[in-house]
Design a protein around this motif. Sequence first.
Motif, PDB file in Angstrom:
ATOM      1  N   ASN A  70       0.816  -1.210   0.000  1.00 42.39           N
ATOM      2  CA  ASN A  70       0.000   0.000   0.000  1.00 42.39           C
ATOM      3  C   ASN A  70       0.854   1.266   0.000  1.00 42.39           C
ATOM      4  O   ASN A  70       1.043   1.898   1.044  1.00 42.39           O
ATOM      5  N   PRO A  71       1.356   1.684  -1.177  1.00 43.97           N
ATOM      6  CA  PRO A  71       2.047   2.966  -1.261  1.00 43.97           C
ATOM      7  C   PRO A  71       1.101   4.151  -1.138  1.00 43.97           C
ATOM      8  O   PRO A  71       1.522   5.296  -1.028  1.00 43.97           O
ATOM      9  N   VAL A  72      -0.205   3.863  -1.185  1.00 41.06           N
ATOM     10  CA  VAL A  72      -1.251   4.852  -0.924  1.00 41.06           C
ATOM     11  C   VAL A  72      -2.273   4.193  -0.014  1.00 41.06           C
ATOM     12  O   VAL A  72      -2.555   2.998  -0.159  1.00 41.06           O
ATOM     13  N   THR A  73      -2.847   4.951   0.911  1.00 40.96           N
ATOM     14  CA  THR A  73      -3.999   4.487   1.679  1.00 40.96           C
ATOM     15  C   THR A  73      -5.077   5.558   1.633  1.00 40.96           C
ATOM     16  O   THR A  73      -4.800   6.733   1.404  1.00 40.96           O
ATOM     17  N   GLY A  74      -6.314   5.124   1.853  1.00 37.80           N
ATOM     18  CA  GLY A  74      -7.440   6.047   1.856  1.00 37.80           C
ATOM     19  C   GLY A  74      -8.048   6.219   0.482  1.00 37.80           C
ATOM     20  O   GLY A  74      -7.395   6.014  -0.538  1.00 37.80           O
ATOM     21  N   CYS A  75      -9.315   6.590   0.452  1.00 39.27           N
ATOM     22  CA  CYS A  75     -10.017   6.698  -0.819  1.00 39.27           C
ATOM     23  C   CYS A  75     -11.324   7.459  -0.610  1.00 39.27           C
ATOM     24  O   CYS A  75     -11.637   7.892   0.507  1.00 39.27           O
TER      25      CYS A  75
END
Length: 252
Positions: A15-20
Motif C-alpha cells: 500500500n504505497p497509498v492508503t485512503g479513498c
Amino acid sequence: MAQKSDIEWTDATWNPVTGCTKVGPGCDNCYAERFAERWRGIPGHPYEQGFDLKLWPPRLRQPALWKKPRMIFVNSMSDLFHKEIDRAYIDQVFDAMEDADWHVYQVLTKRSSLMRNYIRKRYDGGPVPRHIWLGVSVEDSAHISRIEHLKQINSEARFISFEPLLGAIGEVDLRGIAWAIVGGESGPRARAMEEGWARQLREICARDDVAFFFKQWGGPRPKSGGRLLDGEEWNGFPWQIVPKPILDQLSA
C-alpha cells in the motif's frame, strides 16, 4: 514491509497509498474504510488519519526488499488512480513495479478511464509489462463501461473483480480478459448475492475462455457463506499469463 494477505487470490498486499473516496454502490460498505476508521485519531498509528487519502513514499522501495517472488495486490487500502493522486507519484509506483520485476503485481481500480489514459501515455500505446496485471472492479450492469476501458489497454494480463456482486451483469463480452473473480459482499451490512448472477458469469467465462475464480458468498464475515458454487470450489487462475521466470520461481 508488505503484508501477507488473507485474500484468496493473492499472496501479499502493498500500500504505497492508503485512503479513498466512494465512486459507486460497490463502495457503500467498503471494508478498507471500515478497518481504517477504527484507528482514526490514535497518534502514531498508520491509520491515524482514518481513511483520508495519504501517500507513503517510504513504502515505494518495499517490493525491491522482498526477494522471494509473490503475487502482490497493489493498494488493497486505496485506489492508485484516485483523481487526487498526482501522476508523478503514480509514475514512482510503476517505476517500483518495473524495477522489482520478479513479482507479479495486481492493480485493481474503479477509475477505469483514468487508468486507461495513464497506461496509454506511460507505454505510448505499447504493451504493459507482463508482470503488471491491470484490473477493474464491476459490481453491477450499470458499471460495465469499466470493462470496455480495460479492453482498450494493451495488455495480456487484464482481470475483473466482480466483487461485491450486487446485481446481474447481464450479457457481456469478456473476450480478451484473462481472469474473473466473483464474490459476494461481507461485513455487518452485507448485501446478498443471488446464485443466478454468479452462475451467469461462470457460463460467460467458460464461453469466452476466461479463468473463473469464485471467492465467496459473503455475509457478516468473509467466510460466512463459504466458497462453494453448485457444490464445487472454482479456483481458476490465468497461469498462462504469468511470465515464465516468475512461474518457475513460484513453482520451485
